[in-house]
Design an enzyme around this catalytic site. Structure first.
Site, mmCIF file in Angstrom:
data_model
loop_
_atom_site.group_PDB
_atom_site.id
_atom_site.type_symbol
_atom_site.label_atom_id
_atom_site.label_comp_id
_atom_site.label_asym_id
_atom_site.label_seq_id
_atom_site.Cartn_x
_atom_site.Cartn_y
_atom_site.Cartn_z
ATOM 1 N N PRO A 2 0.821 -1.214 0.000
ATOM 2 C CG PRO A 2 -0.836 -1.584 1.586
ATOM 3 C CD PRO A 2 0.485 -2.113 1.104
ATOM 4 C CD GLU A 3 2.445 3.120 -4.564
ATOM 5 O OE1 GLU A 3 2.381 4.309 -4.945
ATOM 6 O OE2 GLU A 3 2.693 2.174 -5.341
ATOM 7 C CG HIS A 100 -4.015 -15.223 8.366
ATOM 8 N ND1 HIS A 100 -2.828 -15.812 8.741
ATOM 9 C CD2 HIS A 100 -4.533 -15.986 7.370
ATOM 10 C CE1 HIS A 100 -2.613 -16.881 7.983
ATOM 11 N NE2 HIS A 100 -3.631 -17.005 7.142
ATOM 12 N NE ARG A 119 0.651 -11.853 0.193
ATOM 13 C CZ ARG A 119 0.810 -11.370 -1.032
ATOM 14 N NH1 ARG A 119 1.906 -10.661 -1.314
ATOM 15 N NH2 ARG A 119 -0.089 -11.567 -1.971
ATOM 16 N NE ARG A 162 18.579 13.724 -4.550
ATOM 17 C CZ ARG A 162 19.007 12.895 -3.606
ATOM 18 N NH1 ARG A 162 19.450 11.687 -3.939
ATOM 19 N NH2 ARG A 162 18.998 13.245 -2.340
#
Length: 283
Positions: A2-3, A100, A119, A162
């Site tokens: 997830p972002e 879970h 997981r 950069r």
């Protein structure tokens, strides 16, 4: 993983049932997830009021009256699911416990928040609220992309000199917080920038233009409830819908959606991650 939009969506879903509410009881059903839980976590949470529920990058922080904050990371498959909400926003009855369901919060208002993580790549920790920003997971994170500190002059200066590709630079959490593979691909498409372009070679004008575009992509994704590709669910159990609006992510070989462009979406691997872009539109 997830972002920012997915984590922000979960935070907003939890706020009505957690913020300002008492944790009547907390249950911890295993000793660890990605890392061991802090000592006596259930006892330290039980009876505490959640004074604020906030997000830092991809982490949720629940500030408590004890002076501690609960840090939550969803990991790859972690879900915070709400049931029994007395406010009527979540109509689900409390479900039967599942294999879970690793951490459960029963709130005094009748809501239950269940952290389910098949997981076990998620994580939780307790840390002093006053020094939260010095926690090892938070200490080196850059400014929030939706906050005032993430400005055009800031990004221009951060990218200057950069030699890494712009895609890699925007994924660097030290430069900007919370961005991940999906939303960087989408932002670079909207900016007409190739993910292969060197960050330090961008003109100040092109670098500055990324700031409002990144904000727009994130805001659009949050409005759609995030993106559900595998395991992500909102706090009410529903899927996010932004994946239906992807312009490039996961669209290898499909036609570019830019008006008049005859290109096809290509995929390249950068730092073991897939980058999707239009070679004709994005330079």
């Amino acid at each position: 993983m997830p972002e920012l939009p997915e984590v922000e969506t979960v935070r907003r879903g939890l706020t009505p049932v957690m913020e300002g509410q008492v944790i009547a009881s907390a249950s911890v059903n295993r000793p660890d997830l990605r890392w061991p839980f802090p000592p006596n976590m259930a006892a330290r949470l039980t009876g505490q009021t959640v004074t604020a529920l906030r997000r830092r990058s991809k982490y949720i922080l629940a500030d408590l009256t004890s002076g501690e904050s609960l840090l939550i990371h969803l990991g790859m498959s972690g879900r915070m699911l709400v049931s029994g909400d007395p406010l009527g926003r979540f109509v689900h009855d409390h479900p039967a416990p599942e294999k879970h369901d690793h951490v459960v919060f029963d709130m005094a208002n009748g809501a239950r928040i269940t952290f389910n993580d098949p997981r076990r790549f998620g994580a939780m920790d307790l840390l002093p609220t006053a020094t939260a920003e010095t926690h090892p997971l938070l200490a080196r994170i850059g400014p929030e992309p939706l906050g005032n500190a993430f400005s055009e002059p800031y990004l221009v200066a951060a990218l200057k000199g950069r030699n890494t590709p712009i895609k890699s630079a925007l994924l660097d959490q030290r430069i900007v917080a919370g961005l991940g593979n999906i939303y960087v691909c989408e932002a670079l498409y909207r900016a007409r920038l190739s993910p292969l372009q060197r960050a330090g070679a961008l003109s100040g004008k092109r670098a500055a233009a990324l700031v409002p575009i990144i904000r727009d992509v994130l805001s659009d994704a949050i409005s759609a409830g995030g993106s559900s590709l595998r395991d992500f669910r909102q706090a009410d159990g529903e899927l996010g819908y932004f994946q239906h609006s992807f312009d490039v992510y996961g669209r290898e070989g499909e036609p570019c959606r830019s008006p008049g462009c005859k290109g096809q979406i290509a995929r390249v691997v950068q730092a073991s991650r897939s980058s999707f872009y239009c070679p004709l539109c994005q330079r």
